[in-house]
Each structure stands twice: as C-alpha cells, then as structure tokens.
Design a protein around this motif. Structure first.
Motif, PDB file in Angstrom:
ATOM      1  N   VAL A  30       0.847  -1.186   0.000  1.00 58.07           N
ATOM      2  CA  VAL A  30       0.000   0.000   0.000  1.00 58.07           C
ATOM      3  C   VAL A  30       0.886   1.241   0.000  1.00 58.07           C
ATOM      4  O   VAL A  30       1.852   1.316   0.759  1.00 58.07           O
ATOM      5  CB  VAL A  30      -0.932   0.023   1.232  1.00 58.07           C
ATOM      6  CG1 VAL A  30      -1.761   1.305   1.253  1.00 58.07           C
ATOM      7  CG2 VAL A  30      -1.842  -1.199   1.234  1.00 58.07           C
ATOM      8  N   VAL A  31       0.557   2.208  -0.843  1.00 58.38           N
ATOM      9  CA  VAL A  31       1.226   3.501  -0.875  1.00 58.38           C
ATOM     10  C   VAL A  31       0.175   4.555  -0.567  1.00 58.38           C
ATOM     11  O   VAL A  31      -0.909   4.547  -1.168  1.00 58.38           O
ATOM     12  CB  VAL A  31       1.860   3.785  -2.254  1.00 58.38           C
ATOM     13  CG1 VAL A  31       2.533   5.153  -2.260  1.00 58.38           C
ATOM     14  CG2 VAL A  31       2.844   2.688  -2.628  1.00 58.38           C
ATOM     15  N   LEU A  32       0.466   5.449   0.364  1.00 55.11           N
ATOM     16  CA  LEU A  32      -0.518   6.464   0.728  1.00 55.11           C
ATOM     17  C   LEU A  32       0.133   7.797   1.044  1.00 55.11           C
ATOM     18  O   LEU A  32       1.336   7.865   1.316  1.00 55.11           O
ATOM     19  CB  LEU A  32      -1.373   6.007   1.910  1.00 55.11           C
ATOM     20  CG  LEU A  32      -0.683   5.837   3.261  1.00 55.11           C
ATOM     21  CD1 LEU A  32      -1.630   6.229   4.384  1.00 55.11           C
ATOM     22  CD2 LEU A  32      -0.256   4.393   3.460  1.00 55.11           C
ATOM     23  N   LEU A  33      -0.679   8.822   1.026  1.00 58.92           N
ATOM     24  CA  LEU A  33      -0.247  10.182   1.320  1.00 58.92           C
ATOM     25  C   LEU A  33      -1.214  10.767   2.336  1.00 58.92           C
ATOM     26  O   LEU A  33      -2.433  10.673   2.180  1.00 58.92           O
ATOM     27  CB  LEU A  33      -0.262  11.021   0.040  1.00 58.92           C
ATOM     28  CG  LEU A  33       0.416  12.401   0.087  1.00 58.92           C
ATOM     29  CD1 LEU A  33       1.929  12.233   0.233  1.00 58.92           C
ATOM     30  CD2 LEU A  33       0.091  13.192  -1.179  1.00 58.92           C
ATOM     31  N   LEU A  34      -0.670  11.363   3.415  1.00 58.25           N
ATOM     32  CA  LEU A  34      -1.479  11.953   4.481  1.00 58.25           C
ATOM     33  C   LEU A  34      -1.219  13.445   4.554  1.00 58.25           C
ATOM     34  O   LEU A  34      -0.077  13.893   4.438  1.00 58.25           O
ATOM     35  CB  LEU A  34      -1.137  11.324   5.835  1.00 58.25           C
ATOM     36  CG  LEU A  34      -1.309   9.809   5.978  1.00 58.25           C
ATOM     37  CD1 LEU A  34      -0.871   9.369   7.364  1.00 58.25           C
ATOM     38  CD2 LEU A  34      -2.747   9.398   5.723  1.00 58.25           C
ATOM     39  N   ASP A  35      -2.302  14.210   4.793  1.00 51.28           N
ATOM     40  CA  ASP A  35      -2.130  15.651   4.928  1.00 51.28           C
ATOM     41  C   ASP A  35      -1.882  16.018   6.389  1.00 51.28           C
ATOM     42  O   ASP A  35      -1.704  15.145   7.250  1.00 51.28           O
ATOM     43  CB  ASP A  35      -3.344  16.393   4.356  1.00 51.28           C
ATOM     44  CG  ASP A  35      -4.644  16.090   5.114  1.00 51.28           C
ATOM     45  OD1 ASP A  35      -4.580  15.539   6.243  1.00 51.28           O
ATOM     46  OD2 ASP A  35      -5.721  16.408   4.575  1.00 51.28           O
TER      47      ASP A  35
END
Length: 259
Positions: A30-35
């Motif tokens: 899984v690849v994700l981006l969080l603000d």
C-alpha cells in the motif's frame, strides 16, 4: 494542496499522472499520502486488496479510522515522533471491511526534507507471518504445558560438579521438592548438592564417560529432597556438543523409581 484523485474519476489527465497511478496500482504494497490533519489524500489499489475497503471510501478520511482502537495511542505517539528527513517504522492492526484484523508494517516519512507535511507511507501486509508466529507460540505453549504435567523432571545443565541448571521443568518439584525457579542457574540449590554423597562420584564418572564416547547415559542414584527424605531416581540423558565436539552441557530426564 490539491487532492490526488483515483484515476477512474479523472482518467487521462495531468499528463503522465495516469501512468504514475498505474504504476502505484501494480505494487503489492500500500502507498498512501497523508495531509496535516492525517487524512488520506491518496492511496493505491492494493489497499482495497488487503482490507476490502474501496479506495473511494478511504480518500478524505482520517487514517486512524481504519486502525484497531488499541492502536490509536501508538499511532498518536508515532505522529509526534516524526521529524523531516527521517522515517519511522511501526507495526499495527487494521480492521478490514469484513471485520478481520490485518497486521501491517508501516514505513512513514515526510515527503519534503525541510517540512513535516505531507507524509508519505508504505504498508506491508504481514498478517501471514504474524499468524505463523502465533501458531508457533501456541504450539510451544501446548508442548510446555505437556512437559510441565509430566511426573518427571526434564532438564538442561552445565557440565560441572554442581550440575547447574539452565532449564528445568515444573516436574522438578515432584521429584526434588524444590521449585523449578529455585534450581535455575544454581540460584538457591543445585542438582549436584542434593545427590546423595555416596552416589555423587559414581554419577560424575558415568556421565563423563558417556560424554567422552558421545553416547547416552542411564544412571540410577539417590537424591535428598527438600524435606530431607531420600528418593531413588533414574537419570537418562546425553551430552550437548558444539560443531567441534566440545561439550556444551547435558540434557536429560529424571524419573522416580521404586529402588
């Protein structure tokens, strides 16, 4: 910051973006981006593979919404530890769409070296490995329980005159009257100290001869129990050796006899 959208919503836009998303979706992590609010800005398709939760229902939500409640404090601590230009690694449990728990290893870091947010992360599903480890632990506990219920004393000792114990089963108390804890590493009493004085030399010589010939031993001798009574035991064991043949210790089993 503009949210990255799932490609099916905006296909063939922003130049090479579709190809980049296709690359992300081909990964088995899984690849994700969080603000800054720790909401999911982007996540690839493998998320749905391991959790059953659609990507469309994930983007814009707090990542903590998908964690097991017991993991929330650890998640908060992790976020407080992250600093730019360094990564952190943590294990935690996700709750899948079916309610099944999935163990994951997360590697998380800042996207930019000079500022904390946004955060990028990769998730690796380690549930199979964790389950295998749990099975091994359960098997070990079951075997240990069986050993401790045996009317015998299993042991591993150093090859010295005291026969200092490195391991002893709970059956120790039945045989000797002493608890297993009291005999470990000669903290209170050693096996050598409770062998009848008239038998001690014979026991030592028999074991040493067996060790020299790399053969098992089977010896009968007397012990003085914690309450002062004498019992006869049968000691069946063998040596433990290094690859070079050096004696590392002795392991065996003590049984009460009627002698």
């Amino acid at each position: 910051m503009t949210l990255l959208k799932w490609p099916r919503r905006h296909p063939q836009t922003h130049g090479e973006e579709p190809q980049l998303l296709q690359l992300f979706n081909s990964l088995n992590d899984v690849v994700l981006l969080l603000d800054k609010q720790h909401q999911v800005q982007f996540i690839n398709q493998y998320w749905q593979t391991i959790t059953g939760i659609p990507v469309e229902e994930t983007v814009g939500r707090l990542f903590s919404d998908f964690l097991h409640p017991e993991e929330i404090p650890s998640w908060s601590q992790l976020l407080n530890k992250i600093i730019p230009s360094q990564h952190e690694t943590v294990w935690f449990r996700l709750i899948s769409a079916s309610g099944e728990l999935r163990w994951c290893e997360m590697r998380i870091q800042s996207v930019n070296k000079d500022q904390l947010y946004p955060l990028s992360a990769t998730l690796c599903d380690i549930t199979p490995q964790v389950r295998n480890e749990e099975v091994r632990h359960a098997s070990h506990r079951s075997l240990q329980s069986l050993v401790d219920r045996l009317p015998a004393m299993l042991y591993r000792s150093r090859n010295n005159a005291s026969w200092s114990m490195e391991y002893v089963s709970e059956g120790c108390e039945l045989i000797t009257g002493y608890s297993a804890e009291s005999m470990l590493n000669q903290s209170q009493v050693s096996l050598g100290s409770i062998i009848h004085p008239d038998d001690a030399t014979h026991v030592w010589e028999e074991v040493q001869q067996s060790l020299e010939t790399f053969s098992p031993f089977d010896i009968h001798y007397r012990l003085t129990r914690a309450d002062g009574t004498e019992v006869s035991v049968q000691d069946k064991g063998r040596g433990l050796y290094s690859k070079s043949g050096m004696v590392l210790g002795v392991e065996g089993i003590l049984l009460l006899t009627n002698k």
